[in-house]
Design a protein around this motif. Structure first.
Motif, PDB file in Angstrom:
ATOM      1  N   ILE A 307       0.926  -1.353  -0.181  1.00  0.00           N
ATOM      2  CA  ILE A 307      -0.007  -0.195  -0.092  1.00  0.00           C
ATOM      3  C   ILE A 307       0.772   1.123   0.063  1.00  0.00           C
ATOM      4  O   ILE A 307       0.619   2.346  -0.534  1.00  0.00           O
ATOM      5  N   VAL A 311       0.499   4.482  -2.302  1.00  0.00           N
ATOM      6  CA  VAL A 311       0.419   5.985  -2.034  1.00  0.00           C
ATOM      7  C   VAL A 311       1.238   6.799  -2.559  1.00  0.00           C
ATOM      8  O   VAL A 311       0.863   7.781  -3.280  1.00  0.00           O
ATOM      9  N   ARG A 314       0.500   7.121  -6.382  1.00  0.00           N
ATOM     10  CA  ARG A 314      -0.545   7.983  -6.760  1.00  0.00           C
ATOM     11  C   ARG A 314      -0.537   9.503  -5.953  1.00  0.00           C
ATOM     12  O   ARG A 314      -0.893  10.541  -6.741  1.00  0.00           O
ATOM     13  N   LEU A 315       0.199   9.608  -4.981  1.00  0.00           N
ATOM     14  CA  LEU A 315       0.045  11.059  -4.215  1.00  0.00           C
ATOM     15  C   LEU A 315       1.041  11.874  -5.242  1.00  0.00           C
ATOM     16  O   LEU A 315       0.697  13.115  -5.557  1.00  0.00           O
ATOM     17  N   LEU A 318      -0.831  13.156  -8.004  1.00  0.00           N
ATOM     18  CA  LEU A 318      -1.890  14.128  -7.412  1.00  0.00           C
ATOM     19  C   LEU A 318      -1.000  15.483  -7.091  1.00  0.00           C
ATOM     20  O   LEU A 318      -1.820  16.432  -7.301  1.00  0.00           O
TER      21      LEU A 318
ATOM     22  N   ARG B 387      -8.693  -0.993   1.751  1.00  0.00           N
ATOM     23  CA  ARG B 387      -7.155  -0.628   0.839  1.00  0.00           C
ATOM     24  C   ARG B 387      -7.358   0.790   0.384  1.00  0.00           C
ATOM     25  O   ARG B 387      -6.649   1.472   0.756  1.00  0.00           O
ATOM     26  N   GLU B 388      -8.622   1.013  -0.519  1.00  0.00           N
ATOM     27  CA  GLU B 388      -8.823   2.413  -1.002  1.00  0.00           C
ATOM     28  C   GLU B 388      -9.100   3.310   0.048  1.00  0.00           C
ATOM     29  O   GLU B 388      -8.532   4.598  -0.297  1.00  0.00           O
ATOM     30  N   ARG B 390      -7.825   3.434   3.086  1.00  0.00           N
ATOM     31  CA  ARG B 390      -6.566   3.755   3.617  1.00  0.00           C
ATOM     32  C   ARG B 390      -5.766   4.594   2.645  1.00  0.00           C
ATOM     33  O   ARG B 390      -5.029   5.603   3.130  1.00  0.00           O
ATOM     34  N   ILE B 391      -5.653   4.470   1.634  1.00  0.00           N
ATOM     35  CA  ILE B 391      -4.992   5.267   0.642  1.00  0.00           C
ATOM     36  C   ILE B 391      -5.610   6.513   0.535  1.00  0.00           C
ATOM     37  O   ILE B 391      -4.752   7.853   0.407  1.00  0.00           O
ATOM     38  N   ALA B 394      -4.815   8.405   3.382  1.00  0.00           N
ATOM     39  CA  ALA B 394      -3.225   8.982   3.516  1.00  0.00           C
ATOM     40  C   ALA B 394      -2.875  10.126   2.476  1.00  0.00           C
ATOM     41  O   ALA B 394      -2.368  11.173   2.812  1.00  0.00           O
ATOM     42  N   ASN B 395      -3.486  10.005   1.080  1.00  0.00           N
ATOM     43  CA  ASN B 395      -3.526  11.092   0.152  1.00  0.00           C
ATOM     44  C   ASN B 395      -4.246  12.484   0.699  1.00  0.00           C
ATOM     45  O   ASN B 395      -3.712  13.455   0.674  1.00  0.00           O
TER      46      ASN B 395
END
Lengths: 479, 479
Positions: A307, A311, A314-315, A318, B387-388, B390-391, B394-395
């Protein structure tokens, strides 16, 4: 990797009754979509929790290796080592070859170098390479040291080629003979040499320098009289894959020429291996998925990835988009005075920018796929740009008319209607042009258009959406 | 379709010298990416414009049928009939099989029913079906009437199955024998019966009712002694494709079990045809591309589609999105008073909604692909939602902290910073949850998640982006 001298007589003659039972059990575990039933997965997990190793084994044993691999992906990461222990003698090369990369890494971490070497020796070269290429360099060396010299040499020579090239994909197990052999002699040669490959779909014909000069599909050999020489059966014109070719390009060749297998040649034209279509099918799927995921900034999009890695990927995308959002927002900032005087502008402006974004994404998706599949080339770029321009004009005028007349009616303000209608036309043109010119330009610069296009296109449509609408409003004295 | 009784001795023995010349010419026409060189395409077009039919023929003749098909796609629609005329005797079934659907339709419109029937008779059944299924019913009947009875029957029986099923994809040319035949007898049977198929990769073993009981790869047959009976060579466990199976499901089976070909059976379990991997490769590519194009609202995304059809598809999607944009805009409308008092809110609000849209699209792309490839199933949905989530947390926290502290510093307004930071966290959560729950729910309802998810997700992130930011601003007394 050299295949064991298996006699097909004994290798593939299972007892028919046992098979029938297995078929039934397999049908219990798979649903109509050929997925593992959730009820079946739950039974395996319950048995694992209860420590009933034999029950786990009995449940999993009838499954195809590809379904066992799926089962590992369906259960939680912390349950996987226990499952691997419970079914350790089912955990052969075929299961590992089918496992998702991240799931496989997790399991391999628990194994000794010797165990990994045993598994790799069961695999075809290309799968063994896929298993070993992700290991740490020291671990890779330790595993190679445990392997038979011949298999070790095959893997080392594959690892010497760059990742994602034909050299990594190819198998060294192929059949190559001279063109003066007759059909009958070939069949004898295949029958008498027990250590030849068993997975092959064509026989390559080579000259004295081991350069391919032709190819025979096995069906042609079986349908031809035994006295005919191979030079009269073979097809001379064949697709040769250079060993350094990128795997995406290999996949496109297989697709274009409907290949089942193909000869791989080195720089000097010598035959060094073969690639079969079953290894290419995964690449076609992956490459097409990659485009969708990259366009959306989702990296590999692998749901089994740790995970933190997800993150991070993807971050970072973003954050790049945050930058472009701030640029667009600063354009709005230029018109704060107008918005304070006429707040309705702020209400309507997201419509113009958002619709431009949608139109741009449509064009972008089409163009990125057309580039990836070699449909959009330098010969037809101009025609395609004109095509997108005409589509953008048609859509822009339609949408501009709709939103313009709707705004006029709803707010009784034809001036406002004209401004938003005109802005909509302008932004659709920007969207259509950016949607094709950005990816085509990136492709010319040898940058993957799927990765970077979206940022440029949405920045263009956001900035121009706000600027055209608010700018026209101020310029025409609306606010 | 039944293949002509071609003797491989004569069919595949071209003169080596001619081949060498052809190879050179072909290299002149293709670039390093295996695309037609734009210079080559230009030469063909110039010769066409000048009416130099012989020159056109000389240029095109050395090309592979797949490259001739590409050439048609590279030139303009109004040039295509002239090219087809110039090279009419090269325009065989292989070229038509490789042509894009829209380009093919354009060419077929110019041909008589008799010509079309001649082309269809050269093709394998599945390709002939693809050619005929797009014709108008009367035209289809006219073409079928011109065909040989046997081939006509094969095509009619294929057309009786629904589009995009195994029945349409399969070929009726396969080899099936009984299990008591020996390897030697099989080879004699294949040699002596000149009207059997030539394109096959395995021999199916059937019982007296014509039900498959096993399969022999050709390589096993070639490697086994002639006295061994097939029941001792064959593998009993094989993947059977029901004739009504959807083509996407067929493609997933081929991929999962690494198949080269597979037997197709009817409802009663009788063998009725075979599917080979070269026909499946196109589907894998198409289905993966379809997802990216549908998510973006670009329909089929076919660059050869008539432009009016493209405008209609894209415009209808844009109109749906216009509806969602108006909904989002009406949320902003609720806060007009606040915006008039504090116009900076209008400047910053697109950042919150836009970032939510980006995060939602990331999740959506991952989930849509995972559903399509059977990786996301009922067994692991809960784990994937968590999972999504948590992501998203975080983001959301990372981005909220960045934009919140940035806003505080830039505008010297910690209250504004706290509001935009909190709104960013909320909207990322909305994006992550909508990004997975919307496609999973649609899939459960048997609606293609790639087609409809994006509208719901972006509506959610736009509405909640504006509502959370502007709402928090008003609620906390900022404006």
């Amino acid at each position: 990797m050299t295949v064991e001298p298996v006699d097909p007589l004994f290798a593939d003659a299972p007892n028919a009754e046992i098979e029938a039972v297995e078929e039934n059990t397999r049908h219990d575990s798979l649903d109509e979509d050929n997925q593992l039933k959730s009820d079946f997965v739950r039974r395996v997990r319950n048995a694992l929790d209860a420590g009933e190793v034999d029950a786990v084994y009995a449940l999993v044993e009838p499954l195809h290796p590809a379904d066992i691999a799926d089962l590992f992906e369906q259960i939680d990461a912390d349950e996987r080592p226990a499952l691997a222990d419970a079914i350790s003698d089912l955990m052969g090369g075929e299961v590992f070859a089918e496992l998702n990369d991240h799931v496989r890494e997790g399991l391999v971490d628990e194994l000794s170098a010797e165990d990994i070497a045993d598994i790799a020796e069961e695999m075809e070269t290309d799968d063994a390479v896929a298993l070993l290429e992700d290991l740490e360099p020291e671990e890779q060396q330790a595993v190679l040291a445990e392997m038979e010299p011949e298999e070790r040499a095959a893997i080392e020579s594959a690892l010497a080629y760059p990742e994602e090239t034909a050299g990594r994909l190819m198998s060294r197990d192929y059949i190559a003979v001279g063109e003066h052999m007759s059909v009958g002699e070939l069949i004898h040669y295949l029958r008498d040499n027990k250590d030849l490959a068993t997975e092959f779909w064509e026989v390559f014909i080579v000259d004295a320098r081991h350069h391919p000069v032709g190819t025979c599909q096995l069906s042609w050999i079986l349908r031809t009289d035994r006295h005919v020489t191979l030079s009269n059966v073979m097809k001379r014109d064949q697709t040769l894959i250079p060993v350094g070719m990128d795997q995406e390009e290999v996949a496109l060749r297989f697709q274009k020429y409907a290949l089942i297998s193909a000869a791989v040649v080195d720089e000097s034209g010598r035959l060094v291996g073969q690639i079969t279509v079953d290894d290419v099918v995964h690449i076609i799927q992956e490459e097409a998925s990659e485009d969708i995921l990259r366009l959306s900034g989702a990296g590999d999009g692998d749901i089994n990835e740790p995970i933190l890695m997800t993150v991070r990927t993807r971050l970072s995308w973003l954050v790049v988009n945050l930058g472009t959002a701030i640029i667009a927002s600063s354009v709005v900032g230029l018109f704060q005075g107008a918005i304070a005087r006429f707040a309705l502008l702020a209400v309507l402006m997201p419509i113009v920018s958002g619709m431009g974004g949608n139109a741009g994404t449509q064009t972008l998706a089409v163009v990125v796929r057309a580039i990836a599949t070699n449909e959009l080339t330098s010969s037809n770029t101009v025609r395609m740009v004109l095509r997108e321009l005409r589509i953008a004009i048609a859509n822009g005028l339609s949408l501009g008319l709709m939103i313009g007349s709707g705004t006029t009616l709803l707010f009784g303000n034809p001036h406002l209607g004209a401004v938003i209608g005109a802005a909509m036309v302008i932004n659709n043109l920007v969207a259509g042009l950016a949607g094709i010119l950005v990816p085509v330009t990136l492709d010319r610069l040898r940058i993957d258009p799927a990765v970077s296009s979206a940022v440029f296109v949405t920045t263009a449509t956001d900035v121009m959406g706000f600027f055209s609408f608010l700018g026209l409003a101020v310029l025409t004295g609306l606010a």
